[in-house]
Design an enzyme around this catalytic site. Structure first.
Site, mmCIF file in Angstrom:
data_model
loop_
_atom_site.group_PDB
_atom_site.id
_atom_site.type_symbol
_atom_site.label_atom_id
_atom_site.label_comp_id
_atom_site.label_asym_id
_atom_site.label_seq_id
_atom_site.Cartn_x
_atom_site.Cartn_y
_atom_site.Cartn_z
ATOM 1 N N CYS A 84 -26.211 70.955 87.830
ATOM 2 C CA CYS A 84 -27.341 70.023 87.655
ATOM 3 C C CYS A 84 -27.866 69.586 89.021
ATOM 4 O O CYS A 84 -28.335 70.408 89.779
ATOM 5 C CB CYS A 84 -26.917 68.823 86.805
ATOM 6 S SG CYS A 84 -26.217 69.233 85.204
ATOM 7 N N HIS B 45 -29.723 72.896 79.014
ATOM 8 C CA HIS B 45 -29.272 72.343 80.289
ATOM 9 C C HIS B 45 -27.843 71.822 80.118
ATOM 10 O O HIS B 45 -27.487 71.268 79.092
ATOM 11 C CB HIS B 45 -30.189 71.191 80.711
ATOM 12 C CG HIS B 45 -29.847 70.644 82.052
ATOM 13 N ND1 HIS B 45 -30.234 71.255 83.220
ATOM 14 C CD2 HIS B 45 -29.138 69.548 82.408
ATOM 15 C CE1 HIS B 45 -29.776 70.553 84.245
ATOM 16 N NE2 HIS B 45 -29.117 69.514 83.771
ATOM 17 N N ASP C 269 -33.548 74.969 78.521
ATOM 18 C CA ASP C 269 -33.505 73.790 79.384
ATOM 19 C C ASP C 269 -34.852 73.074 79.307
ATOM 20 O O ASP C 269 -35.893 73.660 79.605
ATOM 21 C CB ASP C 269 -33.208 74.217 80.822
ATOM 22 C CG ASP C 269 -32.811 73.068 81.727
ATOM 23 O OD1 ASP C 269 -33.467 72.001 81.646
ATOM 24 O OD2 ASP C 269 -31.872 73.220 82.513
#
Length: 282
Positions: free
Chosen positions: A169, A250, A217
């Site tokens: 991330c 994600h 995502d």
């Protein structure tokens, strides 16, 4: 189930964690702002490992804390820096370090947010976490990365010529930048880090980076992925590439979140290790 859908954290409406769930995983050491109600995180035994907290000189008044996991015994081992998500050094990041140490690496996770003086894993409000993360500017973080690799090179257990970095991330973007600015890094693997600000800098890459991204995502568009691929090609960075898992969201490697995708996580881990081996970090 709660799902962290964006690289810098979900909006409040994206998830709702019960007090009971948050309390249970807090005591287990996980970031309570992103846990899934039915999370069953992977836990790696630490037998045969040395676990320690390092204080790394970085030019600041207070040195940079880092979580270190490495094989016990004598001898030198390749090094991998582990760049965390926005939640700091919580149990998931520590376990990633344990997994790497079990494979023979020295794994170092610098606490990039330590200057705030708060414990991000204990915080439940994304809106309060974001300003702390934003205080960790690009130059500051890149400097902390360089300080960490310099420290690693001074340790008797480290192979000074075999240093890599991987990040998740927020830490994915740190990984891309480290491959641009830290001469001690030999290769990087970036898990779903933001690309938009890095696309114009693709030519700055000094070493190969493998990007691992999710096709679902909500915070990193397919257009950005394609633009980075095109920028890498235009800059002649043939050793760098991005692999996309079409059905992954994600945070697909984060086994404490609802977004965890075991198949993508397992394949991505194998690709990461192969990338490090191919580029001399093994």
């Amino acid at each position: 189930m709660p799902t962290l859908t964006r690289p810098e954290g979900s909006e409040p409406a994206d998830f709702n964690v019960t007090r009971r769930t948050a309390a249970g995983l807090f005591f287990a050491g996980y970031a309570v702002a992103a846990v899934a109600a039915d999370a069953a995180p992977i836990t790696t035994p630490v037998d045969g490992l040395v676990i320690e907290k390092a204080l790394i000189p970085n030019g600041a008044t207070n040195p940079l804390p880092a979580y270190v996991a490495r094989p016990a015994g004598t001898g030198r081992h390749p090094v991998i820096l582990v760049a965390n998500e926005i939640f700091g050094i919580h149990a998931y990041i520590k376990d990633v370090c344990h997994r790497l140490a079990k494979l023979g690496y020295v794994a170092i996770a610098p606490d990039f947010f330590y200057r705030s003086g708060v414990s991000l894993p204990e915080m439940t409000d994304i809106a309060k976490i974001r300003p702390i993360v934003e205080q960790a500017g690009v130059e500051q973080v890149d400097g902390d990365v360089r300080a960490t690799t310099a420290w690693a090179k001074s340790r008797p257990f480290a192979r000074v010529d075999r240093i890599g970095i991987t990040g998740f991330c927020w830490g994915g973007a740190v990984t891309w930048r480290a491959a641009m600015v830290d001469p001690d890094i030999r290769a990087g693997v970036a898990w779903y880090g933001q690309l938009k600000a890095l696309i114009p800098r693709a030519a700055e890459l000094k070493v190969p980076v493998l990007g691992l991204y999710g096709g679902r995502d909500q915070g990193i568009s397919a257009e950005d992925v394609q633009a980075m691929r095109a920028a890498l090609k235009a800059a002649g960075k043939t050793g760098s590439d991005i692999h996309v898992y079409p059905d992954a969201e994600h945070g697909f490697h984060a086994d404490y979140r609802a977004s965890y995708n075991p198949a993508a996580a397992t394949d991505g881990w194998a690709r990461m290790l192969a990338h490090f081996r191919k580029n001399g970090v093994a």
